[in-house]
Design a protein around this motif. Structure first.
Motif, PDB file in Angstrom:
ATOM      1  N   MET A 163       1.241  -1.269  -0.090  1.00 17.91           N
ATOM      2  CA  MET A 163       0.080   0.064   0.058  1.00 17.91           C
ATOM      3  C   MET A 163       1.048   1.392  -0.057  1.00 17.91           C
ATOM      4  N   SER A 164       0.777   2.024  -0.921  1.00 18.74           N
ATOM      5  CA  SER A 164       1.607   3.251  -1.080  1.00 18.74           C
ATOM      6  C   SER A 164       1.035   4.475  -0.305  1.00 18.74           C
ATOM      7  N   GLN A 165       1.964   5.109   0.287  1.00 26.34           N
ATOM      8  CA  GLN A 165       1.619   6.512   1.013  1.00 26.34           C
ATOM      9  C   GLN A 165       2.223   7.678   0.330  1.00 26.34           C
ATOM     10  N   THR A 166       2.028   8.812   0.837  1.00 22.14           N
ATOM     11  CA  THR A 166       2.626  10.057   0.284  1.00 22.14           C
ATOM     12  C   THR A 166       3.318  10.926   1.629  1.00 22.14           C
ATOM     13  N   LEU A 167       4.678  11.321   0.971  1.00 28.05           N
ATOM     14  CA  LEU A 167       5.131  12.302   2.093  1.00 28.05           C
ATOM     15  C   LEU A 167       5.710  13.280   1.064  1.00 28.05           C
ATOM     16  N   VAL A 168       6.179  14.316   1.706  1.00 32.26           N
ATOM     17  CA  VAL A 168       6.685  15.691   1.325  1.00 32.26           C
ATOM     18  C   VAL A 168       8.253  15.600   1.346  1.00 32.26           C
TER      19      VAL A 168
END
Length: 748
Positions: free
Chosen positions: A1-6
């Motif tokens: 499952m992919s996640q998003t960060l900055v």
């Protein structure tokens, strides 16, 4: 499952040298818990195909991921850009540990004021492993490294995972691998960096070949001895450091020449070297490609081939990688200097340029030049002397064991997929393919496959779709058909001998039986004799006495793997030089076979002898005088030569007769019973008396013919029988007598 960060910069500059990526401690702990990892376990994340350790730090917000400048460039992410990632779990079904890691070192900054640095690669490898053990590396990745106040940029140039052959359930992990204690690290210095030198090259030179290398990987069968010689002469010294070799005054071999018949595996050996060497991939050049229509460009093409080796030697010195340059069809570029007349002397210039690169004033020590040719005799002698192409290895015809290996290689996939019927036996095929080259054996397998394909499709109906679900089964019969279709170049001249043997030999009596016995004795002497490497027989007799037929019959009967015919009609329209070259090639090919037979038919016509003058070709004569007496090069090879002539006294004066070991006379038919036997054989008349009136009359006619004829060559008698024998297979004495008298007048 992919996640998003900055994406963000690293909060701590020291973290730039760790190789890790950073995020908030809270996020890392959460991800470890979700993935059932302990506090001390590493958390791996995968971003754009690259795997990094993700470590928690209190300086980062929950939605941030910190990476150094080179990581951001690699992952193509900018500050404040949203980055997708997902947790990476170590696979249980794949081998992800690194066996080999090749690293290229560049200098970012020097802390010693710019002086030259000398690094011990063993010590440097230990430091690198201590710092980055347990991290993943992939080709193209750049890592910052600090040591003794010097800052380095280290780029991954190649990775190789551990072999998975020991466990068939494991697959190889693609996309780099994890560094661990047993990973073998090999360093190189980026081209143009003169301030840095690696001093310990013992390990690097010792691993010129891959650790799991064996000869079977080359896929070249039947050349065990040749391969052993190649590796002993050309590569064994390169497993030692330059310092070790200098201690004993030993220099590397720079040039290797592979020569031999076409199709024996020369080019295959050179190409397969790329699969087993840790050196730079070989540059393979076809000889004629070097030349250009522009003046000087051929020499420039030679220099370009050596450019990388020159650059490496200038920057790395003794630590340079081995550069291999392969010239296929080398005889095309290294002809004897002065033998080709061209306005600009391009051929001579190319030879000179090549020699200067290999053995000139500034000769290279990091090269191995491999040349391949079918015509070693055409190459300039200066190229072949020691210091240049000094190792000459003949790649000859495979023996029976070698042919079995080649069949095993080319049928391996067929056996794995159960496409070979159980009656196909490689040992039997190896026995049946005497004098076949490796390429010809491959052609046999292809031909056998085509016969099998024919059974599962209609080859004349291209609109019908082929059912590829049908099982392909190649049988012994397919291979037997293939052997009839694919004939060896160094084999039996079947087409020529078939024409000579369209009629069977006729055993006409004691004289012919004596001749047969002597010829069979010579064949056995050639095959089994302990001291007879060369046996030569001259068959002499009148024109039409059957010399050529007898020679052809016994050449076929001998069963030697190499049987060739040299006959005047083969050379019509050719110049003297072309005739000599072709005859020499037939003899040279014969010397490569264990047992060979050459029939030289009608020698007086071959040397272009005519009575008026008299005149003949002295060049062809001298070539024959040398070749007939020349012994085969190898002690285990044997050659039988059978010559024929109708001008015995002429050849005796020219010295040809003395070159042959034995001379046999093929007799004419001089006795009544001999003539009767030939006529009966021609007309299929049984030996026992036939009581019928017709047969009595026929036998009476034959007896009158036998009384009329005196000393006639067998071919002339058969020609006369063809002329006068009727469709009802009857002979008329008066007609025969008339034809016979006319024939005698023409030959008187």
């Amino acid at each position: 499952m992919s996640q998003t960060l900055v994406a963000t910069q690293l909060r701590n500059p020291e973290h730039a040298y760790s190789g890790l990526t950073y995020g908030s401690k809270e996020l890392v702990d959460k991800l470890k818990k979700e993935n059932k990892l302990g506090e001390s376990d590493q958390l791996f994340v995968i971003i754009n195909g690259y795997i990094f350790v993700f470590k928690g730090d209190a300086d980062y917000r929950k939605n941030e991921i910190g990476a150094n400048k080179y990581q951001r460039e690699l992952l193509k992410m900018t500050i404040s850009q949203e980055v997708e990632f997902q947790v990476f779990k170590l696979p249980k079904d794949k081998e992800y540990r690194l066996k080999v890691l090749d690293l290229e070192i560049d200098i970012q900054s020097l802390g010693n004021g710019g002086n030259q640095i000398e690094l011990d690669d063993d010590e440097f490898a230990k430091l690198f492993k201590t710092q980055f053990r347990g991290q993943f590396f992939k080709t193209g990745q750049v890592q910052l490294f600090q040591h003794n106040q010097n800052h380095y940029l280290i780029k991954v140039t190649r990775t190789e995972n551990l072999s998975v052959e020991t466990d068939q359930n494991l697959k190889k992990f693609v996309g780099g691998g994890m560094l661990f204690d047993n990973t073998e690290i090999e360093f190189s210095v980026r081209s143009g960096i003169s301030q840095l030198k690696m001093k310990n090259v013992q390990k690097k030179t010792a691993t010129l070949f891959k650790d799991d290398f064996n000869f079977d990987q080359l896929g070249v069968g039947g050349l065990d001895k040749e391969l052993a010689d190649i590796f002993r002469r050309a590569f064994s010294s390169r497993r030692f450091s330059q310092q070790y070799l200098e201690k004993y005054g030993i220099k590397h071999i720079k040039g290797l020449l592979l020569y031999g018949p076409p199709g024996t595996g020369k080019t295959l050996i050179a190409r397969q070297l790329a699969n087993v060497l840790r050196a730079r991939p070989p540059k393979i050049v076809n000889g004629p490609e070097i030349f250009s229509k522009y003046v000087g460009e051929a020499e420039e093409n030679i220099r370009k081939l050596f450019a990388d080796a020159i650059k490496d030697q200038e920057t790395l010195g003794d630590e340079s990688d081995l550069h291999i340059i392969v010239f296929d069809e080398m005889d095309a570029i290294c002809k004897q200097r002065g033998s080709v007349s061209s306005g600009v002397g391009a051929y001579d210039n190319v030879v000179n340029q090549l020699l200067s690169m290999i053995d000139g004033v500034n000769s290279l020590n990091n090269i191995l030049v491999i040349g391949m040719t079918n015509r070693k005799d055409l190459i300039d002698e200066a190229v072949l002397r020691p210091g240049r192409f000094e190792v000459h290895i003949e790649v000859g015809l495979p023996d029976e064991k070698g042919r079995q290996q080649i069949f095993q290689i080319h049928t391996e996939n067929l056996r794995k997929n159960q496409a070979l019927y159980k009656d196909v036996n490689n040992e039997e095929l190896a026995t049946l393919t005497k004098n076949y080259t490796g390429a010809e054996i491959e052609a046999v397998v292809k031909s056998a496959s085509s016969f099998a394909f024919q059974r599962i499709q209609n080859i004349f109906n291209f609109s019908q779709r082929v059912n590829q679900q049908d099982d392909l089964k190649i049988t012994r019969a397919d291979f037997q058909n293939a052997l009839e279709e694919v004939k060896p170049q160094f084999g039996f001249d079947s087409n020529k001998f078939d024409l000579l043997l369209k009629n069977q030999l006729i055993d006409f009596g004691d004289e012919f039986q004596k001749l047969q016995k002597m010829l069979r004795g010579t064949i056995n002497q050639t095959r089994f004799g302990k001291s007879s490497k060369l046996n030569s027989i001259l068959l002499e007799g009148y024109q039409g006495s059957g010399k050529t037929s007898v020679a052809a019959y016994f050449a076929v009967e001998c069963g030697f793997p190499y049987v060739k015919l040299i006959s005047p009609e083969c050379f019509i329209g050719m110049t003297e030089d072309a005739i000599i070259n072709k005859i020499s090639k037939i003899f040279n090919d014969a010397y490569k076979s264990s047992l060979s037979c050459i029939v030289i038919d009608n020698i007086e016509r071959l040397i272009e002898y005519v009575d008026i003058g008299p005149r003949f070709s002295n060049s062809i004569l001298q070539a024959l005088l040398v070749l007939i007496k020349r012994l085969p090069d190898k002690t285990q090879n044997k050659l039988m030569i059978v010559g024929t002539t109708s001008s015995y006294q002429i050849l005796k004066q020219l010295g040809v007769v003395s070159c042959f070991n034995l001379t046999f006379k093929v007799p004419n038919l001089s006795k009544k019973e001999e003539i009767r036997t030939v006529i009966y054989n021609y007309m299929n008349i049984p030996d026992k008396d036939d009581k019928s009136e017709k047969q009595k009359k026929q036998r009476a006619q034959i007896e009158k013919i036998c009384s009329t004829i005196d000393n006639i060559p067998i071919k002339r008698l058969l020609m006369l029988l063809d002329m006068v024998c009727t469709d009802e297979n009857e002979l008329n004495y008066e007609e025969f007598k008339s034809c016979y008298q006319m024939a005698q007048m023409n030959h008187s």
